[in-house]
Design a protein around this motif. Structure first.
Motif, mmCIF file in Angstrom:
data_model
loop_
_atom_site.group_PDB
_atom_site.id
_atom_site.type_symbol
_atom_site.label_atom_id
_atom_site.label_comp_id
_atom_site.label_asym_id
_atom_site.label_seq_id
_atom_site.Cartn_x
_atom_site.Cartn_y
_atom_site.Cartn_z
ATOM 1 N N LYS A 95 -23.510 35.177 -143.177
ATOM 2 C CA LYS A 95 -24.171 33.919 -143.524
ATOM 3 C C LYS A 95 -23.272 32.704 -143.272
ATOM 4 O O LYS A 95 -23.718 31.584 -143.359
ATOM 5 N N VAL A 96 -21.994 32.924 -142.975
ATOM 6 C CA VAL A 96 -21.068 31.815 -142.800
ATOM 7 C C VAL A 96 -21.454 30.979 -141.585
ATOM 8 O O VAL A 96 -21.459 29.754 -141.635
ATOM 9 N N ASN A 97 -21.825 31.586 -140.500
ATOM 10 C CA ASN A 97 -22.161 30.856 -139.279
ATOM 11 C C ASN A 97 -23.664 30.716 -139.096
ATOM 12 O O ASN A 97 -24.136 30.484 -137.988
ATOM 13 N N ASP A 98 -24.405 30.820 -140.159
ATOM 14 C CA ASP A 98 -25.861 30.700 -140.086
ATOM 15 C C ASP A 98 -26.230 29.229 -139.861
ATOM 16 O O ASP A 98 -25.786 28.356 -140.602
ATOM 17 N N PRO A 99 -27.035 28.916 -138.838
ATOM 18 C CA PRO A 99 -27.378 27.514 -138.564
ATOM 19 C C PRO A 99 -28.266 26.904 -139.656
ATOM 20 O O PRO A 99 -28.377 25.684 -139.743
ATOM 21 N N ASN A 100 -28.896 27.716 -140.469
ATOM 22 C CA ASN A 100 -29.767 27.179 -141.526
ATOM 23 C C ASN A 100 -29.012 26.835 -142.801
ATOM 24 O O ASN A 100 -29.586 26.258 -143.716
ATOM 25 N N THR A 101 -27.722 27.144 -142.851
ATOM 26 C CA THR A 101 -26.922 26.863 -144.032
ATOM 27 C C THR A 101 -26.402 25.433 -143.971
ATOM 28 O O THR A 101 -25.890 24.985 -142.947
ATOM 29 N N VAL A 102 -26.562 24.716 -145.065
ATOM 30 C CA VAL A 102 -26.091 23.335 -145.143
ATOM 31 C C VAL A 102 -24.927 23.307 -146.123
ATOM 32 O O VAL A 102 -25.053 23.716 -147.262
ATOM 33 N N ASP A 103 -23.798 22.784 -145.672
ATOM 34 C CA ASP A 103 -22.619 22.687 -146.509
ATOM 35 C C ASP A 103 -22.469 21.241 -146.945
ATOM 36 O O ASP A 103 -22.296 20.347 -146.118
ATOM 37 N N VAL A 104 -22.567 21.009 -148.249
ATOM 38 C CA VAL A 104 -22.474 19.632 -148.761
ATOM 39 C C VAL A 104 -21.480 19.606 -149.900
ATOM 40 O O VAL A 104 -21.166 20.603 -150.514
ATOM 41 N N ASP A 105 -21.003 18.398 -150.204
ATOM 42 C CA ASP A 105 -20.155 18.171 -151.362
ATOM 43 C C ASP A 105 -20.991 17.467 -152.421
ATOM 44 O O ASP A 105 -21.651 16.469 -152.159
ATOM 45 N N ALA A 106 -20.932 17.992 -153.626
ATOM 46 C CA ALA A 106 -21.663 17.370 -154.732
ATOM 47 C C ALA A 106 -20.884 16.197 -155.252
ATOM 48 O O ALA A 106 -19.664 16.245 -155.402
ATOM 49 N N LYS A 107 -21.578 15.102 -155.503
ATOM 50 C CA LYS A 107 -20.948 13.906 -156.051
ATOM 51 C C LYS A 107 -21.449 13.709 -157.473
ATOM 52 O O LYS A 107 -22.609 13.940 -157.768
ATOM 53 N N THR A 108 -20.539 13.259 -158.321
ATOM 54 C CA THR A 108 -20.936 13.002 -159.697
ATOM 55 C C THR A 108 -21.443 11.585 -159.816
ATOM 56 O O THR A 108 -20.953 10.663 -159.143
ATOM 57 N N LYS A 109 -22.417 11.409 -160.663
ATOM 58 C CA LYS A 109 -22.987 10.085 -160.891
ATOM 59 C C LYS A 109 -22.186 9.412 -162.004
ATOM 60 O O LYS A 109 -21.969 9.995 -163.050
ATOM 61 N N SER A 110 -21.731 8.177 -161.740
ATOM 62 C CA SER A 110 -20.923 7.510 -162.761
ATOM 63 C C SER A 110 -21.680 6.433 -163.462
ATOM 64 O O SER A 110 -22.687 5.976 -163.127
#
Length: 79
Positions: A64-79
């Motif tokens: 699943k690491v190189n799966d084109p359907n996987t989206v890698d995002v960083d979560a941001k905290t709301k301040s």
């Protein structure tokens, strides 16, 4: 006058045996003993169950690491 003597209890015992029979009373006694034993085992095992893992193991599939359907995002905290 308010207390029951041994003779009262013996009469009650004879009536109970006559109504239910010894085989039925023996089955009830063994069922009650098994229920109490199961309850005690359940209370003992409830706090620490050596057979069950504390948390399920996390598994990551390498395919699943190189799966084109996987989206890698960083979560941001709301301040």
């Amino acid at each position: 006058m308010g207390g029951l003597s041994i003779w009262h209890w013996l009469i009650v015992l004879v009536v109970v045996i006559a109504v239910f029979g010894t085989k039925k009373l023996r089955n009830v006694g063994s069922d009650l003993g098994a229920a109490v034993k199961g309850f005690k085992d359940g209370m003992k095992d409830g706090s620490a169950d050596p057979q069950a893992p504390a948390a399920p193991a996390q598994q990551v599939a390498n395919s699943k690491v190189n799966d084109p359907n996987t989206v890698d995002v960083d979560a941001k905290t709301k301040s």
